[in-house]
Design a protein around this motif. Sequence first.
Motif, PDB file in Angstrom:
ATOM      1  N   ALA A 174       0.822  -1.209   0.000  1.00 55.61           N
ATOM      2  CA  ALA A 174       0.000   0.000   0.000  1.00 55.61           C
ATOM      3  C   ALA A 174       0.855   1.258   0.000  1.00 55.61           C
ATOM      4  O   ALA A 174       0.628   2.186  -0.790  1.00 55.61           O
ATOM      5  N   MET A 175       1.852   1.310   0.870  1.00 56.83           N
ATOM      6  CA  MET A 175       2.677   2.521   0.952  1.00 56.83           C
ATOM      7  C   MET A 175       3.512   2.696  -0.314  1.00 56.83           C
ATOM      8  O   MET A 175       3.746   3.824  -0.764  1.00 56.83           O
ATOM      9  N   SER A 176       3.916   1.583  -0.905  1.00 55.39           N
ATOM     10  CA  SER A 176       4.615   1.672  -2.193  1.00 55.39           C
ATOM     11  C   SER A 176       3.669   2.180  -3.280  1.00 55.39           C
ATOM     12  O   SER A 176       4.040   3.023  -4.104  1.00 55.39           O
ATOM     13  N   ALA A 177       2.436   1.688  -3.276  1.00 57.95           N
ATOM     14  CA  ALA A 177       1.453   2.103  -4.283  1.00 57.95           C
ATOM     15  C   ALA A 177       1.152   3.595  -4.184  1.00 57.95           C
ATOM     16  O   ALA A 177       1.034   4.286  -5.203  1.00 57.95           O
ATOM     17  N   PHE A 178       1.041   4.101  -2.962  1.00 53.56           N
ATOM     18  CA  PHE A 178       0.734   5.522  -2.790  1.00 53.56           C
ATOM     19  C   PHE A 178       1.934   6.424  -3.100  1.00 53.56           C
ATOM     20  O   PHE A 178       1.785   7.642  -3.182  1.00 53.56           O
ATOM     21  N   ASN A 179       3.085   5.822  -3.287  1.00 56.91           N
ATOM     22  CA  ASN A 179       4.262   6.580  -3.736  1.00 56.91           C
ATOM     23  C   ASN A 179       4.510   6.422  -5.240  1.00 56.91           C
ATOM     24  O   ASN A 179       5.568   6.792  -5.740  1.00 56.91           O
ATOM     25  N   THR A 180       3.526   5.874  -5.932  1.00 54.85           N
ATOM     26  CA  THR A 180       3.654   5.679  -7.383  1.00 54.85           C
ATOM     27  C   THR A 180       3.862   7.013  -8.088  1.00 54.85           C
ATOM     28  O   THR A 180       3.231   8.024  -7.748  1.00 54.85           O
ATOM     29  N   ARG A 181       4.723   6.974  -9.096  1.00 50.48           N
ATOM     30  CA  ARG A 181       4.960   8.150  -9.939  1.00 50.48           C
ATOM     31  C   ARG A 181       4.537   7.847 -11.378  1.00 50.48           C
ATOM     32  O   ARG A 181       4.626   6.706 -11.823  1.00 50.48           O
ATOM     33  N   TYR A 182       4.097   8.886 -12.056  1.00 52.10           N
ATOM     34  CA  TYR A 182       3.763   8.774 -13.479  1.00 52.10           C
ATOM     35  C   TYR A 182       4.469   9.905 -14.209  1.00 52.10           C
ATOM     36  O   TYR A 182       4.266  11.059 -13.873  1.00 52.10           O
ATOM     37  N   GLU A 183       5.324   9.539 -15.150  1.00 43.65           N
ATOM     38  CA  GLU A 183       6.150  10.518 -15.866  1.00 43.65           C
ATOM     39  C   GLU A 183       6.945  11.388 -14.889  1.00 43.65           C
ATOM     40  O   GLU A 183       7.072  12.601 -15.056  1.00 43.65           O
ATOM     41  N   ARG A 234       6.223  12.243 -11.828  1.00 45.28           N
ATOM     42  CA  ARG A 234       5.458  13.044 -10.878  1.00 45.28           C
ATOM     43  C   ARG A 234       4.634  12.133  -9.968  1.00 45.28           C
ATOM     44  O   ARG A 234       3.975  11.204 -10.443  1.00 45.28           O
ATOM     45  N   SER A 235       4.659  12.424  -8.674  1.00 44.05           N
ATOM     46  CA  SER A 235       3.909  11.623  -7.710  1.00 44.05           C
ATOM     47  C   SER A 235       2.414  11.736  -7.969  1.00 44.05           C
ATOM     48  O   SER A 235       1.893  12.829  -8.192  1.00 44.05           O
ATOM     49  N   LEU A 236       1.726  10.604  -7.898  1.00 38.79           N
ATOM     50  CA  LEU A 236       0.286  10.592  -8.153  1.00 38.79           C
ATOM     51  C   LEU A 236      -0.538  11.000  -6.936  1.00 38.79           C
ATOM     52  O   LEU A 236      -1.637  11.521  -7.077  1.00 38.79           O
TER      53      LEU A 236
END
Length: 333
Positions: free
Chosen positions: A123-132, A134-136
């Motif tokens: 979960a904590m890894s997922a909430f630190n996901t970035r796209y291009e 930039r943090s989501l």
Amino acid sequence: MSGYGFPTLLQYSRLTTAAADLKSRAEQARTEMVTGRVADLKSELSSSIGDVHLLRKAIDDVRARQDSATRALGRTQSSQTALTLASDGIVTLGADLMSAVGQNNEPSIDISATKAKLQLDAAMSAFNTRYEGRSLFAGDAADAPALADVDTLLDDIRTIFAGAADNAQLQTDLDFYFNDPAGGFATTIYTGGSGNAARTEIADGELVDYSAKADEQPVRDLLRHLSTIVVADEQSSFADRNIALTTAAGGLIQADSDIVSIRSRIGAAEERIAAADTRLNAEATAYSLTYNEHTARDPYEAATRLQQIESQLQASYLVTSRISLLSLANYLR
């Protein structure tokens, strides 16, 4: 006697000027053959050139907006994936833990706690996901991670357990930690911005907010209950350990429904963006068709014209070279 007239500077100048013109026309034809576009719009279109420039600007504007919509779609899809990963299996985890506690089955409780730790990491890894890049889920602080590391959170929860006499005090302290602006979650764990990420313009004056943040209540609750299960399993001496586990297990089941509400919100925005992307693509296609009617050049026609010009150019070079070789001695010969 030679059939050539006595060369003059004027004759030579005219021939070289003509050759330069042919060379320019050949280069233009070559460009049109490669690009499929009229090379000299001003000469070709005359008074219509202004309308064509407006069309080109309209195409560029629509494409730019479509690019923004496409990027926004990518962000919403990545956010949905992250939310799925963050909440995957938590209902089953909560139900299994409640059953294990009810049966006082310590091995099953340990298994559930292990699963909770794995899910907390995910979960904590997922909430630190970035796209291009930039943090989501970091709001308007897109360059920063949304959450601190798992160990920092678990150490804080261990401290809370150490200071709690019973489950009532534990829940009060957890409420402060996760929900109060001065609590540890807001001051230490959530590292994103206070505002939302920028909205996307999908039409003139029409903005879509598709952002989600890792400090929203459903996210706080999910992390609270997962971390509580992990730490409570360690607290064999805590009198209300099983009550704390049961409370957290029930909270996980509710957290799943709350995470779904975030996904539904993002999904609604995603539908609007997708519809706008389709509409913008249709607009760009229509503008491009009109633009092509004015500016397109048949490559085959350009290639044929290039061959003709090159033949004329070769003949011009031949005549020019012959004139340049003439002299009084050659003329009298």
